[in-house]
Motif scaffolding. Structure first.
Motif, PDB file in Angstrom:
ATOM      1  N   ASP A  28      61.801  48.830  31.058  1.00 55.52           N
ATOM      2  CA  ASP A  28      61.181  48.411  29.803  1.00 55.52           C
ATOM      3  C   ASP A  28      61.690  49.342  28.712  1.00 55.52           C
ATOM      4  N   VAL A  29      62.353  48.792  27.699  1.00 58.59           N
ATOM      5  CA  VAL A  29      62.938  49.617  26.641  1.00 58.59           C
ATOM      6  C   VAL A  29      61.863  50.448  25.940  1.00 58.59           C
TER       7      VAL A  29
ATOM      8  N   ALA B 148      67.733  52.952  28.303  1.00 56.62           N
ATOM      9  CA  ALA B 148      67.874  51.632  28.922  1.00 56.62           C
ATOM     10  C   ALA B 148      69.337  51.272  29.108  1.00 56.62           C
TER      11      ALA B 148
ATOM     12  N   CYS C 228      71.073  50.618  32.832  1.00 58.54           N
ATOM     13  CA  CYS C 228      71.703  49.340  33.163  1.00 58.54           C
ATOM     14  C   CYS C 228      73.195  49.493  33.446  1.00 58.54           C
TER      15      CYS C 228
ATOM     16  N   CYS D 110      70.313  43.306  35.664  1.00 54.63           N
ATOM     17  CA  CYS D 110      69.258  43.872  34.825  1.00 54.63           C
ATOM     18  C   CYS D 110      68.481  42.748  34.152  1.00 54.63           C
TER      19      CYS D 110
ATOM     20  N   LEU E  55      65.428  43.101  31.584  1.00 51.38           N
ATOM     21  CA  LEU E  55      64.535  44.030  30.906  1.00 51.38           C
ATOM     22  C   LEU E  55      63.114  43.493  30.893  1.00 51.38           C
TER      23      LEU E  55
ATOM     24  N   ALA F 120      64.570  44.919  23.028  1.00 46.96           N
ATOM     25  CA  ALA F 120      65.153  44.449  24.288  1.00 46.96           C
ATOM     26  C   ALA F 120      66.341  43.534  24.035  1.00 46.96           C
TER      27      ALA F 120
ATOM     28  N   GLU G 143      70.109  43.665  25.547  1.00 51.48           N
ATOM     29  CA  GLU G 143      70.591  42.523  26.343  1.00 51.48           C
ATOM     30  C   GLU G 143      71.843  41.902  25.737  1.00 51.48           C
TER      31      GLU G 143
END
Length: 391
Positions: free
Chosen positions: A288-289, A298, A302, A312, A314, A326, A330
């Motif tokens: 979780d960021v 993060a 990852c 990954c 998130l 997030a 991503e």
């Protein structure tokens, strides 16, 4: 550019969940640029401790250059003593401040954060409808009967989603929330929980991906029993089947099933994830960021996972600030699997917190290209919040 003050907002929440206390920070600078971040510990217990950590850590930032993000992260890790063993409440505070620093840097350069992390590998990402045991609508419902699970899943699929996640264990047969298993589950309860998943599969057909959520509520014996029972239903992956406090438990479950195993929302920093990665005891990691150490950490976590061919996903369960942070990560990750669209994001009491609406198109999240993380607190949320300022 120097940091002049930090605002800690206890964001007003007036909807279904009484123990829901969103924590958002705003770091202000002498050049008029401010950055927003979120601390992910505002459900369950511990949010007051995170606010205390924000006050302590925030004092260290006054007068510093906000663009020296890695140097500041190392101050938290090397210079606080507890950074080398701190848990989720401590690192949620680190995360909020780190996200806000990235937001400032992106805004100062007039680029989205993902450009600073290596550039986008995608402009949109497939998402799944998360936590269907609470329904999929503005009002929360605790679903009991398998038919209710089927109807809710079908509603999400009709909106364009091609994947759903559900915790069939969270609501018991009397409609009580939050039941946790002590010892092995009875055969009657195993069957009810199986029937809920089976009803979803029958309703959505063979092509929709179903993620089995457990919220670390099972013991290893029950997890193995259940994972073998649901194997014919073609589960996409099984999430938090066990407590993450003991990494060795993941191996025990993996030995008994081909269903991919996932965990990570309560694990902090790359050091916390390292035992799982080295043993490859997880197939999908879920940092979780807003908890694991921020955008800085993060990305590192990852990237480490990619060397083991681990995907990954998130974890996202927060305000629009957490969602935006997030999405920035991503956007960059080649091994980003899917985005979590939590049912809390549907609530009017959550949507109003963000200045900009989420962009969801037929089940995909469109990654914002606004400068910084692409999200801020709305003026209404700022005015309604309780704010403490560190100067």
């Amino acid at each position: 550019m120097k940091i002049t003050s930090i605002d800690i907002f206890r964001v007003k929440w007036n909807r279904q969940y009484g123990a829901w206390h969103p924590i958002v920070v705003r770091i202000n600078t002498d050049e008029g640029i401010s950055g927003f971040g979120e601390a992910g510990i505002f459900y369950g217990s511990g949010f007051e401790a995170t606010i205390g950590s924000l006050k302590d850590l925030g004092k260290r930032l006054i007068g510093q250059d906000p663009t020296r993000i890695e140097a500041i992260w190392q101050q938290f890790y090397q210079g606080t003593f507890w950074g080398k063993s701190g848990g989720a409440t401590f690192y949620a505070a680190v995360s909020a401040l780190d996200i806000a620093l990235w937001d400032i840097k992106g805004k100062s350069l007039n680029v989205p954060v993902y450009e600073l992390l290596g550039g986008a590998t995608r402009t949109r990402i497939r998402s799944y409808a998360s936590q269907l045991q609470f329904g999929w609508e503005d009002e929360t419902r605790y679903l009991i009967q398998p038919e209710e699970y089927a109807e809710t899943a079908k509603k999400a699929i009709d909106q364009g989603y091609t994947a759903v996640k559900v915790d069939p264990f969270m609501v018991d047969r009397q409609g009580h929330l939050g039941r946790r298993l002590l010892g092995m589950m009875s055969q009657a309860d195993l069957q009810l929980n199986y029937d809920r998943i089976k009803a979803i599969r029958d309703a959505v057909g063979p092509d929709v991906d179903i993620i089995l959520e457990c919220h670390a509520g099972l013991d290893v014996n029950t997890a193995i029993q259940f994972v073998q029972k649901v194997a014919p239903l073609n589960i996409y992956y099984m999430e938090e089947a066990f407590s993450p406090m003991n990494p060795g438990l993941a191996t025990k479950i993996k030995e008994k099933t081909a269903i991919p195993q996932a965990s990570g929302e309560r694990i902090v920093t790359r050091f916390g994830f390292q035992p799982y990665l080295a043993a490859r005891s997880l197939d999908v990691i879920q940092p979780d960021v807003a908890i694991c150490g921020g955008i800085s950490e993060a990305k590192k976590i990852c990237d480490m996972a990619a060397t083991y061919e681990i995907a990954c996903q998130l974890h996202v369960c927060g305000t629009p600030i957490a969602t935006a942070a997030a999405l920035q990560v991503e956007a960059v990750l080649p091994n980003a699997l899917i985005h979590e669209h939590h049912e809390i994001s549907l609530k009017a009491g959550n949507r109003w917190i963000g200045k900009y609406p989420d962009e969801v198109d037929n089940g995909d999240f469109v990654i914002p290209d606004r400068p910084g993380i692409g999200q801020e607190l709305s003026q209404a949320a700022i005015e309604a919040s309780v704010c403490e300022t560190i100067e």
